[in-house]
Design a protein around this motif. Structure first.
Motif, PDB file in Angstrom:
ATOM      1  N   TYR A  79       0.567  -1.690  -0.274  1.00 15.87           N
ATOM      2  CA  TYR A  79       0.116  -0.219   0.120  1.00 15.87           C
ATOM      3  C   TYR A  79       0.719   1.250   0.335  1.00 15.87           C
ATOM      4  O   TYR A  79       0.553   2.346  -0.654  1.00 15.87           O
ATOM      5  N   ARG A  91       3.909   1.739  -1.526  1.00 18.96           N
ATOM      6  CA  ARG A  91       4.018   1.821  -3.654  1.00 18.96           C
ATOM      7  C   ARG A  91       2.221   2.197  -3.889  1.00 18.96           C
ATOM      8  O   ARG A  91       2.944   3.187  -4.631  1.00 18.96           O
ATOM      9  N   THR A  92       1.692   1.577  -3.990  1.00 21.31           N
ATOM     10  CA  THR A  92       0.336   1.460  -4.734  1.00 21.31           C
ATOM     11  C   THR A  92       0.008   3.700  -4.153  1.00 21.31           C
ATOM     12  O   THR A  92      -0.326   4.278  -5.113  1.00 21.31           O
ATOM     13  N   ALA A  93       0.394   3.979  -3.120  1.00 25.27           N
ATOM     14  CA  ALA A  93       0.064   5.353  -2.556  1.00 25.27           C
ATOM     15  C   ALA A  93       1.197   6.142  -3.517  1.00 25.27           C
ATOM     16  O   ALA A  93       0.540   7.228  -3.808  1.00 25.27           O
ATOM     17  N   SER A 133       2.001   5.303  -6.465  1.00 29.31           N
ATOM     18  CA  SER A 133       1.715   5.612  -7.947  1.00 29.31           C
ATOM     19  C   SER A 133      -0.176   6.337  -7.373  1.00 29.31           C
ATOM     20  O   SER A 133       0.246   6.096  -8.920  1.00 29.31           O
TER      21      SER A 133
END
Lengths: 314, 318
Positions: free
Chosen positions: B212, B214-216, B218
């Motif tokens: 999450y 990395r998600t944030a 991206s």
């Protein structure tokens, strides 16, 4: 035009450094990998763990910078600042860790819009709801926290949150391997349906050849950081050329057939110290002396294989 | 949330009973007859026997335990034999010194440990990370009394910047009070600071690896916001527990610190009581610290539950 073009990309990670920060031991996670993905297609990369397939996904996502080579997105080279582009989004393997445990589902889906200052509260809320409909989840989940959802639901949320930014390229890094088999099929069907409704390109990273064969247009098989064979799904699945691809395919369990023997001998060698020449020669049933030299890249009829066995086939 | 607190409160009862039992039995296991110790070796057997009856030592163990427990619940921890004073009132007299010391030390430990841990995690495997982890490891490994003595040698004897021992007095101004607290607080905080630094660092590293984060990124979130909005909030939840538990360690560490710096707190009282075989005072103090520890733990649990949506929700919301 190809939405994604990867040209001779390599990535090394320093494993050990000396006192002055110079790497003394390096891991070549990816070596000279090239492929291109046409817009609107599904491109798969398969391989064992340690083959470098996830590193390729991270390079495309901009999480890592390539050590050599370049990556083109819609013809434009990938830059450092491009890490935050909306047009490439990722869905990860483990839905458990891809959602922040301390944020509500609504916030996680909406955050991408908030960051970009898109729309007012009502518009954002509308788009969040539309995304939930798209992935087949009810709106009652919005105020909940990730731990209240099942694995499949979480993966749907992850897909919803990646799609809300309207990406053109979706990186699917083992999107189903952490899920139950029945849920896997649901998620795959969902991904297929979504592709039907919008122009979306998938880059699928997986070790599961069954998923590839029913889901993908083109496939690249990776072994120890290199692409050993690539081509259309029917080429690869029906008439594999590289001994490693053949071994992978025969490793797929089939209820109608008894497993004859170990399809691949032994373990994958350490990527820190890969065999010289053809990297697969230590496990290859067809290995001979010539395999100690680097294999040629053989291009034939839209497919590519690097193996001495096929050096006469151009 | 209310149900959760209630449940935790009920769970205290057996713990408390067990603590009372252990303390009682420990005191009974100490070799030597308290009556004999108190009256001295020249006391006549008749005097000793009379004194034993007076103290209730002639009764059976369960009966003694029952009267001990009922005394505790009436707030009667007995009388100190050396101070000729009620144990509980003695404790409350000394408590402010220890509390001030502990709170100063804990604040110091948290305010330095948490930022150091975060910094180290952000510079993972770089030079500053190495420096911070070495510093933290030193803190964890070095005994408090040694740190205390070194601080005195350096800041008091060599540099002469700070007073060495005792409490400051308010009549001489706030600086006098503060300057007397600086060295003991630091000596006491050093170990906790090391533990908190290490814990924060590993917790941060763990969280920063999560998808999450990395998600944030991206999603387009800038690094500082990724840190503040997603990483810190998740990483600091377990740190809260460690910080709470440190308060208990600080009470134990206060015993040593107060001895080194001659501060008239609970720890000093305890050491004196042990040295002079003041059984009831030792017993009362151990009980008091144990109870304090239990309630600190309760507070930590409640705060942890409040911070953690998993626990908060499973008890029917706040």
């Amino acid at each position: 035009m190809d939405i994604l073009e990867v040209r001779n990309v390599g990535k090394t990670f320093p494993v050990r450094k000396n006192l002055f920060g110079r790497p003394t031991l390096e891991l070549h996670a990816v070596r000279s990998v090239s492929f291109s993905v046409p817009r609107g297609s599904v491109f798969s990369i398969v391989g064992e763990s340690g083959s470098g397939k996830s590193t390729v996904a991270n390079l495309v996502a901009g999480v890592h910078r390539p050590t050599s080579g370049e990556i083109l997105l819609s013809g434009e080279p990938l830059k450092e600042s491009d890490r935050r582009r909306a047009c490439v989004q990722m869905v990860f393997q483990d839905p458990e860790s891809s959602l922040d445990p301390r944020k509500t589902i609504r916030f996680q889906i909406e955050e991408g819009l908030l960051i970009r200052g898109m729309g007012n509260a009502r518009e954002r809320s509308g788009r969040v709801s539309a995304m939930l409909d798209l992935v087949g989840l009810g709106r009652d989940l919005l105020p909940k926290y990730p731990h209240e959802l099942s694995g499949g639901q979480k993966q749907r949320v992850a897909i919803a949150r990646s799609l809300i930014l309207e990406p053109q390229l979706l990186l699917l890094d083992e999107p189903t391997s952490a899920l139950d088999v029945s849920v896997q099929a649901q998620i795959l069907n969902l991904l297929m349906e979504i592709r039907g409704t919008r122009t979306l390109t998938y880059l699928l990273i997986t070790h599961d050849l069954k998923i590839v064969s029913c889901f993908s247009d083109r496939v690249a098989v990776m072994y120890l950081g290199r692409i050993v064979e690539s081509g259309t799904v029917s080429d690869i699945v029906d008439s594999p050329l590289h001994p490693y691809t053949r071994a992978l395919l025969s490793a797929v369990p089939d209820p109608g057939r008894r497993m004859t023997s170990d399809p691949v001998r032994g373990e994958i060698p350490s990527p820190l110290d890969p065999p010289g020449g053809c990297a697969f020669r230590t496990r290859c049933p067809d290995a001979s002396d010539v395999c100690e030299t680097p294999p040629p890249r053989v291009l034939a009829g839209g497919r590519e294989v690097s193996c001495h066995l096929h050096s006469g086939r151009t | 949330m209310g149900r959760f607190i209630l449940r935790r409160c009920i769970q205290i009862v057996p713990t408390l009973f067990f603590v009372l039992l252990v303390i009682f039995l420990l005191m009974k296991m100490i070799p030597g007859d308290p009556a004999l110790v108190l009256l001295g070796p020249e006391a006549s057997p008749e005097d000793v026997a009379r004194f034993r009856v007076e103290l209730g030592l002639d009764r059976s163990l369960p009966a003694q335990f029952a009267s001990y427990v009922s005394g505790v619940f009436r707030g009667d921890l007995g009388r100190s034999l050396i101070y000729r004073q009620d144990v509980l009132s003695l404790i409350f007299e000394r408590l402010p010194v220890t509390m001030t010391l502990s709170v100063c030390a804990l604040s110091l430990a948290v305010l330095s440990g948490v930022p150091l841990g975060i910094w180290a995690s952000l510079r993972h495997n770089r030079f500053s990370d190495l420096l911070i982890t070495t510093f933290a490891l030193t803190g964890v490994s070095v005994p408090i009394f040694w740190v205390g003595m070194m601080l005195i040698v350096f800041f008091v004897l060599t540099l002469g910047w700070l007073p060495s021992v005792g409490l400051g007095s308010w009549e001489k101004g706030a600086w006098d009070v503060a300057s007397h607290l600086i060295l003991p607080s630091f000596a006491l905080a050093f170990q906790s600071m090391g533990i908190i630094t290490r814990f924060t660092r590993s917790s941060m590293l763990e969280v920063m690896r999560q998808d999450y984060i990395r998600t944030a990124r991206s999603k387009g979130l800038r690094d500082r916001l990724v840190l503040g909005r997603h990483a810190l909030r998740n990483a600091l939840v377990p740190v809260v527990t460690v910080v709470g538990l440190q308060l208990g360690h600080l009470l134990a560490g206060a015993v040593l610190t107060e001895s080194v710096f001659a501060l008239p707190g609970l720890g000093k009282l305890m050491v004196d009581a042990i040295m002079r075989r003041d059984y009831l005072l030792v017993q009362g103090e151990v009980l008091f610290i144990a109870v304090l520890y239990i309630f600190v733990n309760l507070a930590v649990d409640v705060i942890y539950a409040f911070l953690n949506p998993k626990i908060r929700k499973s008890y029917g919301g706040a």
